[in-house]
Scaffold this active site. Structure first.
Site, PDB file in Angstrom:
ATOM      1  N   GLU A  74     -50.355 -35.232  10.040  1.00 21.70           N
ATOM      2  CA  GLU A  74     -50.389 -36.205   8.940  1.00 21.70           C
ATOM      3  C   GLU A  74     -49.145 -36.139   8.056  1.00 21.70           C
ATOM      4  O   GLU A  74     -48.583 -37.165   7.676  1.00 21.70           O
ATOM      5  CB  GLU A  74     -51.647 -36.024   8.079  1.00 21.70           C
ATOM      6  CG  GLU A  74     -52.913 -36.583   8.690  1.00 21.70           C
ATOM      7  CD  GLU A  74     -53.626 -35.607   9.617  1.00 21.70           C
ATOM      8  OE1 GLU A  74     -53.134 -34.450   9.758  1.00 21.70           O
ATOM      9  OE2 GLU A  74     -54.657 -35.970  10.208  1.00 21.70           O
ATOM     10  N   HIS A 126     -64.809 -33.538   4.863  1.00 21.24           N
ATOM     11  CA  HIS A 126     -64.623 -34.898   5.371  1.00 21.24           C
ATOM     12  C   HIS A 126     -65.215 -35.969   4.446  1.00 21.24           C
ATOM     13  O   HIS A 126     -65.406 -37.101   4.859  1.00 21.24           O
ATOM     14  CB  HIS A 126     -65.279 -35.041   6.756  1.00 21.24           C
ATOM     15  CG  HIS A 126     -64.459 -34.457   7.865  1.00 21.24           C
ATOM     16  ND1 HIS A 126     -63.976 -33.181   7.827  1.00 21.24           N
ATOM     17  CD2 HIS A 126     -64.036 -34.977   9.042  1.00 21.24           C
ATOM     18  CE1 HIS A 126     -63.299 -32.936   8.944  1.00 21.24           C
ATOM     19  NE2 HIS A 126     -63.313 -34.019   9.694  1.00 21.24           N
TER      20      HIS A 126
END
Lengths: 327, 348
Positions: free
Chosen positions: A60, A129
């Protein structure tokens, strides 16, 4: 108008912007061959080819930074995070490089980049998450943050984000991807400006200020309240930054009572900012203290019952509305 | 024509002198408190950026970390604008908004000036991505220090560059110390260049005190990249004479070590090479040095008399196409106090 899903709306927005501007490309994990982790980019590889629909390794920081660099020389990257929980790995690129560049270079390099993907709690994904990132990204000068709740808003805001000359975060929501709504036909250009809230339902007794996943919640609650003779106005912020103060103030001036229902945490959350601005600017319009309904201030538990207890829900929202209405 | 042959070596020596004198003067002005924040000097490393820039075209992209004054000067940013930036003045190369660690010069393809260690390496890969995306034959030169090679961003960036076959030369300016931590104490490898091998990127080591060696190796790599885009890695062995920044007395190394490198000075070395070959006389060298000193002194004067950035422009450079705050501008509205000459945003 026709009815499509939130996912289809985003897909249309991507396709239309890719078609319109050759400088636009889509990059992220599983966006190409896998057709998108949530199928938002379905069919785009076939249509636009691997030069413009680009799969990345799980890096990322690397690909978010790549996007910022490409934007420095005029490309208009759309960077997909599989979820904004993973954007935290790229925090330095999103917070330090993308928004600071324009200032640090004395206006030489603006960064026309879109970061997009699902944000906020979904269902039993646990603490790592389930991050709702809107409040911390909105606190960074140089970033813009929008949070579409309907297919129409998703399409119109994403298209606007891609055309903006600044870094814009389009915070989608996993639980909304399959939701349906009416959207203009594909041959009709749909652009929704950043910083414009929308009254999703008119009412006269209380303003419920919401965004993203809390919009359908608020609409359901409003229907329920109607049966108890409480008329709730639903103000969907749509953009967290810029924030549409005018729309908020107009609604509150009419109803005199406010509940803010947000999907982030209470401490320094979006609602805190909204609340501050209301009391500072239209203090006399208020007939009751403002109440915020947010997540509980704990990391998200996996257990389903506990997760439900952490999230804003109809019971909490109804109770808050009754409290501000002294009902 | 090969770019290497285009650059006059005496001119390059003159550039190295300009960098050295600029940094010395910056040091003095820092001590006089005319310059704020952090300030990292390039003295001792001049042959690295000079050699690399001598090997590329003016429209190739370069990007570096926070020890960036030399990279701007080497790219052609005026010493006036560089010194004014250190002074925080409106005439600075980043309008006084960036400072020592954030020099930018769009016109000369100098993409910063980045102060988070290794965070600019993914940006460099993005510049290279854009080159390939547009089918251009430019190359990106990405400079960083030995301290950057243990950051995640470095590794992610190298992998992406190799995976996508991007036109970029990663130039590690190995000056042996990441702030006060020596390479031996920070890096598991015997030599830094081996990091490149892990990503299937061709890598080489050159002597960073030798202008010609740096130039020729970069030229060779760039030549190969222009034929067929790919990444390359160059470990340049160099040394900084000063501490990490102005506040560092560099007590972690010995005087003997510093003296050893001073004897191998890159300016002295190129001067000797040129003199030996009959391309430079002592008088000519003295004249070049005198000019460099005068240029830098003039830059200090320019910086001193330049205006501060006006307070009413505070919100002009947060968002392209207008400020959102204060006064709650709609983003589509232009900022009310946009001044004449303010740069227009990148819309192409």
């Amino acid at each position: 108008m026709r009815e499509i899903t939130y996912r289809q709306a985003l897909n249309e927005a991507l396709a239309e912007e890719l078609e319109r501007d050759p400088n636009v490309f889509l990059m992220g994990e599983e966006v190409a061959e896998y057709q998108g982790a949530y199928k938002v980019s379905h069919g785009l590889l076939e249509r636009f080819g691997p030069r413009r629909i680009i799969d990345t390794p799980i890096s990322e920081n690397g690909f978010a930074g790549l996007g910022v660099g490409a934007a420095m020389v005029g490309l208009r990257p759309i960077i997909e995070f599989m979820t904004f929980s993973f954007s935290l790995v790229a925090f330095d690129q999103v917070v330090n490089n993308a928004p600071n560049m324009y200032t640090m270079s004395g206006g030489q390099f603006n960064i026309p980049i879109t970061f997009r993907g699902p944000n906020g709690p979904a269902h039993q994904l646990g603490a790592t998450h389930s991050h709702a990132t809107e409040n911390f990204y909105a606190s960074v000068p140089g970033l813009k943050v929008c949070t579409p709740a309907t297919p129409r808003d998703a399409k119109g805001l994403l298209k606007t984000a891609v055309r903006d000359n600044n870094p814009v975060l389009v915070l989608e929501a996993e639980l909304l991807y399959s939701s349906k709504g009416m959207v203009e036909p594909p041959d009709e250009e749909l652009l929704i400006p950043l910083g414009k809230a929308e009254v999703k339902r008119e009412g006269s007794d209380v303003s419920i200020i919401c965004y993203s996943q809390t919009v359908p919640l608020a609409l359901n609650v409003a229907a329920q309240l109607e049966e108890e003779d409480i008329s709730a106005e639903i103000v969907d912020l749509r953009s967290i930054k810029p924030l549409d103060e005018k729309a908020i103030f107009e609604s509150v001036t009419k109803t005199h009572r406010v509940v803010i229902v947000e999907q982030d945490h209470p401490f320094c959350g979006v609602g805190a900012e909204v609340c501050y601005r209301i009391q500072k600017n239209i203090f006399d319009a208020l007939d009751a203290p403002i109440i915020r309904v947010s997540q509980e201030d704990v990391p998200m538990p996996y257990n389903e019952r506990l997760e439900k207890a952490v999230l804003p829900n109809a019971d909490k929202l109804v109770a808050a509305v009754k409290q501000v209405c002294y009902a | 024509m090969h770019p290497v042959e285009q650059r006059d070596e005496v001119e390059m020596l003159s550039l190295m002198l300009l960098i050295r004198r600029f940094e010395e003067r910056a040091s003095q002005q820092y001590q006089a408190q005319k310059i704020g924040g952090f300030c990292h000097l390039y003295i001792g490393q001049e042959a690295v950026v000079t050699g690399a820039v001598a090997a590329v075209r003016d429209d190739d992209y370069i990007i570096t970390a926070y020890r960036d004054h030399a990279h701007a000067l080497a790219r052609g940013t005026s010493p006036d604008a560089c010194m004014a930036e250190l002074f925080g003045k409106e005439t600075g190369c980043s309008r006084g908004l960036g400072g020592s660690m954030h020099f930018f010069d769009k016109q000369n393809h100098m993409y910063g000036g980045h102060a988070i260690v290794a965070a600019h390496i993914p940006l460099a890969v993005g510049l290279a991505f854009a080159i390939k995306y547009r089918g251009e034959d430019r190359v990106t030169l990405c400079f960083f220090g030995d301290g950057a090679i243990n950051q995640g961003a470095f590794h992610e960036a190298l992998n992406l560059a190799a995976l996508y076959r991007l036109p970029i030369v990663f130039i590690c300016e190995n000056n042996l110390f990441a702030m006060g931590t020596s390479v031996q104490r920070s890096t598991s490898l015997r030599q830094i260049v081996d990091r490149a091998e892990g990503y299937d990127i061709p890598g080489e080591i050159v002597d960073g005190m030798n202008f010609r060696e740096v130039r020729d190796k970069v030229a060779e790599m760039v030549d190969s990249i222009r034929k067929e885009p790919h990444p390359a890695f160059l470990e340049v062995r160099t040394y900084r004479y000063r501490g990490h920044s102005m506040s560092d007395p560099a007590s972690y190394r010995t005087k003997q070590e510093l003296e050893k490198y001073r004897l191998d000075d890159p300016i002295t070395r190129l001067r000797a090479q040129l003199t030996r070959e009959g391309k430079l006389t002592n008088e000519q060298f003295d004249l070049l040095d005198k000019r460099a000193k005068e240029t830098v002194l003039a830059a200090v004067k320019f910086a001193e008399k330049s205006p501060q950035p006006p307070l009413d422009t505070l919100y002009d450079y947060t968002y392209a196409n207008g400020a959102m705050e204060p006064g709650h501008h709609r983003p589509e509205e232009p900022a009310q106090k946009r001044r004449e000459g303010a740069p227009s945003p990148n819309t192409d």
